[in-house]
Design a protein around this motif. Structure first.
Motif, PDB file in Angstrom:
ATOM      1  N   UNK A  92     -16.007 -41.360  28.949  1.00  0.00           N
ATOM      2  CA  UNK A  92     -14.698 -41.112  29.572  1.00  0.00           C
ATOM      3  C   UNK A  92     -14.060 -39.827  29.033  1.00  0.00           C
ATOM      4  N   UNK A  93     -14.578 -39.275  27.940  1.00  0.00           N
ATOM      5  CA  UNK A  93     -14.016 -38.022  27.409  1.00  0.00           C
ATOM      6  C   UNK A  93     -14.782 -36.804  27.928  1.00  0.00           C
ATOM      7  N   UNK A  94     -15.887 -37.072  28.640  1.00  0.00           N
ATOM      8  CA  UNK A  94     -16.768 -35.983  29.085  1.00  0.00           C
ATOM      9  C   UNK A  94     -16.736 -35.848  30.605  1.00  0.00           C
ATOM     10  N   UNK A  95     -17.094 -34.661  31.066  1.00  0.00           N
ATOM     11  CA  UNK A  95     -17.284 -34.447  32.510  1.00  0.00           C
ATOM     12  C   UNK A  95     -18.561 -33.659  32.688  1.00  0.00           C
ATOM     13  N   UNK A 150     -18.935 -31.070  29.769  1.00  0.00           N
ATOM     14  CA  UNK A 150     -17.604 -30.601  29.358  1.00  0.00           C
ATOM     15  C   UNK A 150     -16.869 -31.714  28.615  1.00  0.00           C
ATOM     16  N   UNK A 151     -16.013 -31.296  27.693  1.00  0.00           N
ATOM     17  CA  UNK A 151     -15.155 -32.258  27.001  1.00  0.00           C
ATOM     18  C   UNK A 151     -13.723 -32.009  27.458  1.00  0.00           C
ATOM     19  N   UNK A 152     -12.964 -33.106  27.585  1.00  0.00           N
ATOM     20  CA  UNK A 152     -11.572 -32.950  28.030  1.00  0.00           C
ATOM     21  C   UNK A 152     -10.703 -32.564  26.838  1.00  0.00           C
ATOM     22  N   UNK A 153     -10.688 -31.257  26.529  1.00  0.00           N
ATOM     23  CA  UNK A 153      -9.854 -30.737  25.444  1.00  0.00           C
ATOM     24  C   UNK A 153      -8.376 -30.798  25.872  1.00  0.00           C
ATOM     25  N   UNK A 154      -7.433 -30.732  24.909  1.00  0.00           N
ATOM     26  CA  UNK A 154      -6.022 -30.678  25.304  1.00  0.00           C
ATOM     27  C   UNK A 154      -5.727 -29.485  26.211  1.00  0.00           C
ATOM     28  N   UNK A 174     -21.722 -27.892  26.196  1.00  0.00           N
ATOM     29  CA  UNK A 174     -23.175 -27.672  26.240  1.00  0.00           C
ATOM     30  C   UNK A 174     -23.573 -27.355  27.673  1.00  0.00           C
ATOM     31  N   UNK A 175     -24.557 -26.457  27.806  1.00  0.00           N
ATOM     32  CA  UNK A 175     -25.133 -26.197  29.128  1.00  0.00           C
ATOM     33  C   UNK A 175     -26.584 -26.674  29.112  1.00  0.00           C
ATOM     34  N   UNK A 176     -26.998 -27.333  30.188  1.00  0.00           N
ATOM     35  CA  UNK A 176     -28.400 -27.769  30.270  1.00  0.00           C
ATOM     36  C   UNK A 176     -28.981 -27.117  31.517  1.00  0.00           C
TER      37      UNK A 176
END
Ligand code: GAP
Length: 537
Positions: free
Chosen positions: A321-324, A344-348, A355-357
């Protein structure tokens, strides 16, 4: 309206990082240096835990081996990789303040743009025919734009500039102006992000070398050597953790975009689809993507690695839930990439890449073959085929992962103080697996030698196996708070029951306090180590 809240949250996080010694400016006593950061005692432990956990996740499998390559490599490496010609960002400078921006990061602005062809000095009559423009909000008095223009011509040597041939035009979504003051910026110029140095005593063009902008290229350049020494067979991977350097135009968002940072990269080499699927054909769709099959093509491998990496983030406390997941659009892909997924991480400050894959085809090895003249081909005994392996590349940032963990862990709540009154506290809810300190050990009172002696014994028992912080200074509540703020998940207190003062049943037991719930359980000292090891592994 959300902007100030975001800033407040980030300001609190940055302040805590400095106060508690997680992360602070490099060379702070000289005013710092933009884009460079130091990790203090807690930050260094946290970072090491992240890297160790990644390294183990990669190398404790049969099909991945490690590499620790030099930072400076032969400059031809960067010609082959394309970095010397294409690793550029467009850059613009404010014509007034000289502040530098990445052209593609300037927020589009609309308003009234004023233009002048030049200016004449009212005292001397000297003229400067250099056009200038300023953007102001629609309807705002033209004087504020004229003030900027006068300032511009004053900087060019006119003491009392009279502005020439003024005209106004409404503009929409323009990126030609400095968002901070409305002044025109220069035309975009390409700026290569690699940091240069010279190798050897002569500083000529022939001696130029680069601080690597990514760790990946060493893996490609050493592919053949590692293949030979490791006796791996395709599909297999080579992983590396190490420093990378980019002369970012605009370092920002704390450590998120730095000029010196660390990467954790895996290059996973796979068979080209036509070789993998020559006999068995393509796998059925949908197929179970948890267990690799010999006829997997690049798409299956890409999905497999995305899932592996998301599971890894979950295991250190960054839940789904913190990642996209952001699948790059065709027009965003590098020309050689078949697909690229950003975790992606949901930063403030918004959802941003950790990270890129990427599915990179055979581009990298083929380029090194072309530039070095050395074959990068692999002979596949099973398939009786010769080919250049294709690559799936999960490429993560250590510093961004650490920042995400810090943002995710930061919390404020209220807990009862020693008298039962609610008290505000700041805590870092790190997953025990990556917490910098795993356990705090506290004698209840500092001035009771029997308690101190026992507490030191407990510390000695735990220390060879766990990061322990021993603290006997101040009230026990304050000591708990200090460790809560450092993110220490467990606190062990040695009290009078431990000494057997309430009877033999509680002798040699201690309380174990949970940071998040503040709940305390009594545990036998002999059972403490296995219990803690289970919780932190
Ligand atoms: N070999 C592929 C590669 O380097 P990238 O997307 O440019 O790809 C990979 O970088 C990761 O490295 C990013 O997802 C990010 O976590 C980290 N990274 C890149 N530039 C960074 C910077 N300026 N500061 C901090 N981390 C950065």
């Amino acid at each position: 309206m959300s902007e100030p809240k975001v800033n407040v949250q980030m300001e609190k996080i940055v302040a805590l990082c400095k106060r508690r010694g997680f992360i602070f400016q490099s060379s702070e006593i000289y005013g710092g240096i933009n884009g460079f950061w130091d990790y203090g005692p807690l930050g260094a432990e946290l970072k090491r835990n992240v890297k160790d956990f990644w390294w183990r996740a990669m190398t404790q499998r049969d099909d991945v081996v490690g590499l620790d390559a030099s930072i400076i490599m032969h400059p031809r490496v960067w010609e082959a990789s394309g970095h010397t010609t294409t690793f550029n960002d467009p850059m613009v400078d404010c014509l007034l303040t000289k502040k530098r921006f990445r052209a593609d990061q300037i927020e589009p602005m609309s308003g009234d743009a004023y233009f002048w062809s030049g200016a004449r000095d009212e005292q001397t009559g000297r003229e400067i025919r250099e056009p200038y423009s300023a953007l102001i909000p629609t309807g705002k008095h033209a004087d504020s734009a004229r003030k900027l223009a006068r300032h511009f011509y004053q900087q060019r040597g006119l003491s009392e500039p009279a502005l020439l041939e003024e005209r106004m035009e409404a503009v929409v979504d323009s990126t030609r102006y400095n968002p901070e003051n409305g002044s025109l910026v220069t035309e975009p110029r390409q700026f290569n992000l690699m940091l240069k140095t010279w190798v050897g005593p002569v500083q000529s063009d022939e001696d130029v070398a680069y601080l690597r902008p990514e760790t990946a290229q060493a893996i490609f350049a050493q592919f053949k050597t590692i293949l030979e020494v490791s006796r791996q067979k395709v599909p297999f991977g080579i992983c590396q953790i190490g420093k990378a350097f980019r002369n970012e135009i605009n370092p920002r968002n704390f450590t998120f975009r730095s000029r010196e940072f660390e990467q954790m990269e895996l290059e996973f080499f796979i068979k080209p689809d036509d070789v993998a699927q020559a006999e068995l054909g393509a796998p059925p769709e949908p197929c179970d993507l948890a267990t690799p099959l010999p006829n997997w093509g690049w798409k299956e491998w890409l999905h497999y690695w995305v899932e592996e990496r998301v599971k890894w983030y979950e295991a250190i406390g960054l839940g789904r839930d913190t990642l996209e997941l952001y699948w790059q659009k065709r027009e965003e892909l590098a020309h050689y990439a078949r697909a690229c997924v950003d975790i992606q991480f949901k930063f403030p400050f918004g959802a941003q890449e950790l990270e890129g894959i990427a599915a990179r085809g055979d581009y990298d090895l083929a380029r090194h073959q072309e530039f070095s003249g050395k074959s990068m081909e692999y002979f596949d005994e099973e398939a009786r085929a010769r080919y250049i392996p294709h690559v799936i590349e999960p490429s993560a940032g250590v510093d961004r992962t650490v920042l995400a963990l810090i943002c995710q862990a930061y919390a404020e709540d209220e807990v009862p103080d020693e008298k039962g009154k609610p008290e505000a506290r700041v805590l870092m809810r790190f997953h025990p697996r990556i917490a910098p300190v795993k356990v705090g050990v506290f004698p209840l009172l500092k001035n009771r030698p029997e308690l101190v002696k026992k507490a030191r014994e407990v510390r000695q028992r735990l220390r060879p196996h766990l990061a322990v912080f021993y603290d006997e200074a101040g009230a026990i509540g304050r000591r708990y708070r200090r460790q809560d703020e450092a993110g220490t998940p467990f606190g062990v207190t040695i009290d009078f029951d431990t000494l057997g003062e309430s009877g033999p049943a509680l002798k040699d037991t201690v309380t174990v306090r949970d940071r998040d719930t503040t709940k305390q359980d009594r545990v036998k000292i002999d059972e403490l180590l296995p219990l803690l090891l289970e919780k932190v592994s």
